[in-house]
Design a protein around this motif. Structure first.
Motif, PDB file in Angstrom:
ATOM      1  N   VAL A 163      14.609  -3.927  -5.497  1.00 35.71           N
ATOM      2  CA  VAL A 163      13.579  -3.434  -6.421  1.00 35.71           C
ATOM      3  C   VAL A 163      12.214  -3.968  -5.982  1.00 35.71           C
ATOM      4  O   VAL A 163      12.068  -5.148  -5.645  1.00 35.71           O
ATOM      5  CB  VAL A 163      13.887  -3.890  -7.868  1.00 35.71           C
ATOM      6  N   TYR A 164      11.210  -3.085  -6.001  1.00 35.69           N
ATOM      7  CA  TYR A 164       9.849  -3.424  -5.588  1.00 35.69           C
ATOM      8  C   TYR A 164       8.867  -2.979  -6.670  1.00 35.69           C
ATOM      9  O   TYR A 164       9.170  -2.124  -7.492  1.00 35.69           O
ATOM     10  CB  TYR A 164       9.495  -2.720  -4.277  1.00 35.69           C
ATOM     11  N   THR A 165       7.669  -3.534  -6.596  1.00 34.99           N
ATOM     12  CA  THR A 165       6.621  -3.159  -7.550  1.00 34.99           C
ATOM     13  C   THR A 165       5.890  -1.895  -7.119  1.00 34.99           C
ATOM     14  O   THR A 165       5.324  -1.200  -7.949  1.00 34.99           O
ATOM     15  CB  THR A 165       5.612  -4.309  -7.711  1.00 34.99           C
ATOM     16  N   SER A 166       5.878  -1.595  -5.795  1.00 36.05           N
ATOM     17  CA  SER A 166       5.235  -0.371  -5.315  1.00 36.05           C
ATOM     18  C   SER A 166       5.872   0.054  -4.004  1.00 36.05           C
ATOM     19  O   SER A 166       6.536  -0.738  -3.338  1.00 36.05           O
ATOM     20  CB  SER A 166       3.732  -0.588  -5.113  1.00 36.05           C
ATOM     21  N   PHE A 167       5.650   1.313  -3.626  1.00 36.93           N
ATOM     22  CA  PHE A 167       6.184   1.809  -2.355  1.00 36.93           C
ATOM     23  C   PHE A 167       5.581   1.052  -1.174  1.00 36.93           C
ATOM     24  O   PHE A 167       6.229   0.885  -0.149  1.00 36.93           O
ATOM     25  CB  PHE A 167       5.906   3.313  -2.210  1.00 36.93           C
ATOM     26  N   ALA A 168       4.347   0.600  -1.299  1.00 38.61           N
ATOM     27  CA  ALA A 168       3.679  -0.122  -0.213  1.00 38.61           C
ATOM     28  C   ALA A 168       4.359  -1.455   0.097  1.00 38.61           C
ATOM     29  O   ALA A 168       4.231  -1.970   1.208  1.00 38.61           O
ATOM     30  CB  ALA A 168       2.212  -0.356  -0.570  1.00 38.61           C
ATOM     31  N   ASN A 169       5.087  -2.021  -0.861  1.00 37.42           N
ATOM     32  CA  ASN A 169       5.731  -3.320  -0.664  1.00 37.42           C
ATOM     33  C   ASN A 169       7.144  -3.221  -0.093  1.00 37.42           C
ATOM     34  O   ASN A 169       7.753  -4.237   0.214  1.00 37.42           O
ATOM     35  CB  ASN A 169       5.775  -4.086  -1.980  1.00 37.42           C
ATOM     36  N   VAL A 170       7.673  -2.018   0.042  1.00 38.13           N
ATOM     37  CA  VAL A 170       9.045  -1.856   0.521  1.00 38.13           C
ATOM     38  C   VAL A 170       9.176  -2.423   1.929  1.00 38.13           C
ATOM     39  O   VAL A 170       8.440  -2.047   2.844  1.00 38.13           O
ATOM     40  CB  VAL A 170       9.477  -0.372   0.492  1.00 38.13           C
ATOM     41  N   GLY A 171      10.115  -3.357   2.090  1.00 36.04           N
ATOM     42  CA  GLY A 171      10.392  -3.953   3.400  1.00 36.04           C
ATOM     43  C   GLY A 171       9.383  -4.976   3.876  1.00 36.04           C
ATOM     44  O   GLY A 171       9.492  -5.465   4.997  1.00 36.04           O
ATOM     45  N   ARG A 172       8.405  -5.324   3.045  1.00 35.24           N
ATOM     46  CA  ARG A 172       7.377  -6.281   3.465  1.00 35.24           C
ATOM     47  C   ARG A 172       7.759  -7.690   3.045  1.00 35.24           C
ATOM     48  O   ARG A 172       8.410  -7.888   2.022  1.00 35.24           O
ATOM     49  CB  ARG A 172       6.034  -5.896   2.852  1.00 35.24           C
ATOM     50  N   PRO A 173       7.306  -8.697   3.801  1.00 36.34           N
ATOM     51  CA  PRO A 173       7.614 -10.087   3.433  1.00 36.34           C
ATOM     52  C   PRO A 173       6.794 -10.533   2.223  1.00 36.34           C
ATOM     53  O   PRO A 173       5.783  -9.919   1.874  1.00 36.34           O
ATOM     54  CB  PRO A 173       7.227 -10.878   4.684  1.00 36.34           C
ATOM     55  N   GLU A 174       7.253 -11.608   1.624  1.00 34.37           N
ATOM     56  CA  GLU A 174       6.494 -12.167   0.513  1.00 34.37           C
ATOM     57  C   GLU A 174       5.181 -12.740   1.056  1.00 34.37           C
ATOM     58  O   GLU A 174       5.151 -13.342   2.134  1.00 34.37           O
ATOM     59  CB  GLU A 174       7.295 -13.271  -0.185  1.00 34.37           C
ATOM     60  N   PRO A 175       4.076 -12.544   0.329  1.00 33.13           N
ATOM     61  CA  PRO A 175       2.786 -13.059   0.802  1.00 33.13           C
ATOM     62  C   PRO A 175       2.790 -14.597   0.856  1.00 33.13           C
ATOM     63  O   PRO A 175       3.366 -15.254  -0.006  1.00 33.13           O
ATOM     64  CB  PRO A 175       1.792 -12.572  -0.251  1.00 33.13           C
ATOM     65  N   TYR A 176       2.143 -15.131   1.877  1.00 34.31           N
ATOM     66  CA  TYR A 176       2.068 -16.586   2.026  1.00 34.31           C
ATOM     67  C   TYR A 176       0.711 -16.954   2.606  1.00 34.31           C
ATOM     68  O   TYR A 176      -0.011 -16.122   3.156  1.00 34.31           O
ATOM     69  CB  TYR A 176       3.190 -17.109   2.924  1.00 34.31           C
ATOM     70  N   THR A 177       0.367 -18.233   2.504  1.00 35.87           N
ATOM     71  CA  THR A 177      -0.870 -18.748   3.084  1.00 35.87           C
ATOM     72  C   THR A 177      -0.519 -19.413   4.417  1.00 35.87           C
ATOM     73  O   THR A 177       0.224 -20.395   4.446  1.00 35.87           O
ATOM     74  CB  THR A 177      -1.538 -19.775   2.142  1.00 35.87           C
TER      75      THR A 177
END
Length: 195
Positions: free
Chosen positions: A101-115
């Motif tokens: 489950v994702y919040t948007s189509f743009a986030n599908v398959g993307r890693p979690e944001p990090y610094t």
């Protein structure tokens, strides 16, 4: 016809063409059979991949409504939809269905944001990150397991362990011919009432 002088037996033996078809087949036959088996196996592989894509699309269509069946849960209904497409060609025990489950189509398959504190372009242990899926660790894919709620984006992925039908090809390929096929389909759930 005049008989050749000297070496008549050898000349007759070299001029004899009986059995030449068998020799030709012994040379060309194995390559032809291997080519034929390869074409058949490649066709079965492409058919299986097509069936997997259809199965994952059917599973997604079953899941977007949020409605369970009369006797089945929502999860069972989705698995059944995926298994039904393969018929006898796809073995259900080798079929795995994953949903993220994702919040948007743009986030599908993307890693979690990090610094990226050390600017090396990769996540390193200890670097701060946004735990999107809430599992407490940084993930290469930010999707969280489940079927999602109303209006959520859900990625359906089917994984299948395919093996060639013929032992001949299995022996020629690594890992006994095992090949993991996958198909995926992302959809937005309908705005169904939450239960």
């Amino acid at each position: 016809r005049p008989r050749p002088r000297g070496g008549g037996r050898l000349a007759r033996l070299l001029g004899d063409r009986r059995g030449s078809a068998a020799v030709d087949f012994a040379i060309i036959g194995p390559s032809f059979v291997l080519l034929l088996v390869g074409v058949l196996e490649a066709s079965m592989l492409m058919l299986t991949q097509t069936l997997l894509q259809t199965a994952v699309a059917d599973a997604a269509r079953s899941g977007i409504t949020g409605e369970p069946g009369e006797t089945l849960t929502r999860e069972e209904l989705i698995h059944l939809a995926a298994e039904r497409v393969g018929g006898r060609l796809i073995k259900p025990e080798h079929l795995r269905l994953e949903t993220l489950v994702y919040t948007s189509f743009a986030n599908v398959g993307r890693p979690e944001p990090y610094t990226d504190l050390d600017n090396d372009g990769a996540y390193d242990a200890g670097e701060p990150f946004n735990d999107v899926n809430g599992n407490g660790i940084w993930d290469l894919d930010q999707g969280r397991s489940g079927l999602g709620g109303p209006n959520d984006i859900v990625l359906y992925r089917i994984l299948y362990d395919w093996r060639p039908m013929t032992p001949l090809l299995r022996g020629l390929l690594p890992d006994d011919g095992a090949l993991e096929l996958s198909a995926s389909f992302a959809v937005r759930n309908e705005p169904f009432p939450e239960s």
